[in-house]
Design a protein around this motif. Structure first.
Motif, short mmCIF file in Angstrom:
data_model
loop_
_atom_site.label_atom_id
_atom_site.label_comp_id
_atom_site.label_asym_id
_atom_site.label_seq_id
_atom_site.Cartn_x
_atom_site.Cartn_y
_atom_site.Cartn_z
N MET A 23 0.83 -1.21 0.00
CA MET A 23 0.00 0.00 0.00
C MET A 23 0.86 1.26 0.00
O MET A 23 0.58 2.23 -0.72
N ASN A 24 1.92 1.25 0.80
CA ASN A 24 2.80 2.41 0.83
C ASN A 24 3.52 2.61 -0.50
O ASN A 24 3.80 3.74 -0.90
N THR A 25 3.81 1.51 -1.19
CA THR A 25 4.42 1.62 -2.52
C THR A 25 3.41 2.19 -3.52
O THR A 25 3.73 3.10 -4.29
N ILE A 26 2.19 1.66 -3.50
CA ILE A 26 1.16 2.10 -4.45
C ILE A 26 0.89 3.60 -4.32
O ILE A 26 0.76 4.31 -5.32
N LYS A 66 6.88 7.46 -6.34
CA LYS A 66 6.69 8.39 -7.45
C LYS A 66 6.44 7.70 -8.78
O LYS A 66 5.85 8.29 -9.69
N LYS A 67 6.87 6.47 -8.90
CA LYS A 67 6.70 5.75 -10.16
C LYS A 67 5.32 5.11 -10.28
O LYS A 67 4.98 4.58 -11.36
N GLN A 68 4.55 5.13 -9.21
CA GLN A 68 3.26 4.46 -9.21
C GLN A 68 2.13 5.40 -9.63
O GLN A 68 2.17 6.60 -9.38
N ALA A 69 1.11 4.82 -10.25
CA ALA A 69 0.00 5.63 -10.78
C ALA A 69 -0.75 6.37 -9.68
O ALA A 69 -1.25 7.48 -9.89
N PHE A 70 -0.85 5.78 -8.49
CA PHE A 70 -1.62 6.40 -7.41
C PHE A 70 -0.78 7.28 -6.49
O PHE A 70 -1.24 7.66 -5.41
#
Length: 377
Positions: free
Chosen positions: A200-203, A207-211
């Motif tokens: 969840m923290n990655t999502i 910065k590279k994640q859509a959300f």
């Protein structure tokens, strides 16, 4: 016999949400202001209970709400239909609306009430039919909350429970598609819940994640001891059971204040008292209840240990932590392997970092169980 005094195994009612009122007010205010929120934390700490309570309050203010638990679904089509159904229930009040609509609204017979409630949506938006591809149906589902809110001049709050499961269900590209719809919606706020904190923290934080930065990340506050004392005392006294603050603090010392483990321990203590016909709670019944609670958790803990046994040095790291050792000292494993094991344990919400090179168990009862099992490793 009285009903279950301490709720177990699922979301709890408003009266059993301990000391979360300020947090609930903050959640409600933010969501009604159309701010999307992300809450991450291990299972069984009360995320779903908080979400259900806040949407109960919001719905009571004549807003639209929808709740979708992604853990229940395995395909993009299943998820899309669940989302469509959750949204349309606000208008139709009929469960499984999409089942009735699978052949198209015009083919429905004997459903005049449903037809009247959804007719304008069919004209303006087109209701789903079996001929739509999975991707088309998914896109339709993502657009529907805003269309419905606009059409009915409502504000909608949509909850996704176990949101990280969308990657398993529909792949990482689905996140980009979802963001493309959500970011332009003006009448919908999203509450994202997840038990895998690392994912969840990655999502939401990479910065590279859509959300990235789509939702405000809020920490779930811990429950103060004094709030637990008040709650536990009130529950036992309601059953005419005498209990002292000193005894309650011993209960909290054993459970670590973990929400579900505390409820389980109190429940086992309560039934021990009922079976013995005793209405004065002393430390002897606390110890009896603790042994019973630990026994009931043993299948859960055993399954967890079996799973961890297949992942690198995780068992070795757990044993070191159980013995009170610093994990990077006294282990023969490669430091990188130890680091990977620590990351796995943190991601699974088994341990938390408490300082440089120092970690503690999220559930003290798991630590005690491991302490009793060390000789078999």
């Amino acid at each position: 016999m009285p009903g279950r005094l301490f709720p177990l195994g699922g979301p709890v009612s408003e009266e059993d949400i301990v000391d979360r009122e300020d947090f609930l007010i903050s959640l409600e205010t933010r969501l009604l202001e159309c701010q999307s929120i992300m809450l991450a934390g291990p299972r069984r700490i009360g995320k779903t209970s908080l979400a259900l309570e806040v949407i109960r309050r919001i719905k009571g203010k004549e807003n639209y709400v929808a709740f979708v638990d992604l853990f229940r679904y395995n395909t993009k089509r299943e998820l899309a239909l669940a989302l469509i159904n959750a949204c349309l229930e606000n208008r139709s009040g009929i469960s499984k609306t999409t089942t009735a609509l699978k052949d198209g609204l015009k083919k429905i017979t004997g459903a005049a009430k449903l037809t009247a409630k959804l007719q304008d949506l069919e004209v303006a938006f087109g209701l789903p039919g079996e001929s739509k591809s999975d991707d088309d149906l998914f896109n339709y589902a993502l657009e529907l909350p805003e269309i419905l809110a606009q059409k009915d001049k409502k504000h909608m709050v949509l909850v996704f429970d176990e949101f990280q499961e969308v990657i398993r269900i529909a792949g990482e590209d689905a996140l980009k598609v979802m963001r493309s719809y959500f970011q332009v919606q003006q009448h919908v706020a999203y509450l994202f819940l997840g038990s895998k904190e690392g994912m969840m923290n990655t999502i939401f934080g990479d910065k590279k994640q859509a959300f990235y930065r789509f939702a405000t990340i809020l920490p779930i506050p811990s429950i103060p001891s004094e709030s637990w004392v008040e709650y536990i005392s009130r529950k036992f006294q309601a059953q005419k059971i005498t209990i002292s603050d000193r005894v309650i603090l011993e209960v909290l010392s054993l459970s670590g204040g973990h929400p579900q483990d505390t409820m389980l321990l109190c429940s086992e203590i309560y039934y021990s008292l009922l079976e013995a016909g005793v209405n004065n709670l002393g430390l002897d019944f606390v110890r009896l209840g603790y042994e019973r609670a630990l026994s009931s958790l043993s299948p859960v803990f055993d399954e967890l240990l079996d799973e961890l046994g297949r992942i690198g040095s995780t068992r070795r790291v757990l044993i070191s932590l159980t013995r009170g050792l610093r994990i990077y000292s006294g282990l023969s494993s490669n430091p990188n392997e130890v680091k990977r094991a620590v990351d796995v344990l943190i991601d699974k919400a088994i341990i938390e970092k408490s300082g440089r090179g120092a970690y503690h168990f999220v559930e003290p009862m798991l630590k005690e169980y491991l302490n009793r099992k060390i000789e078999v490793f």
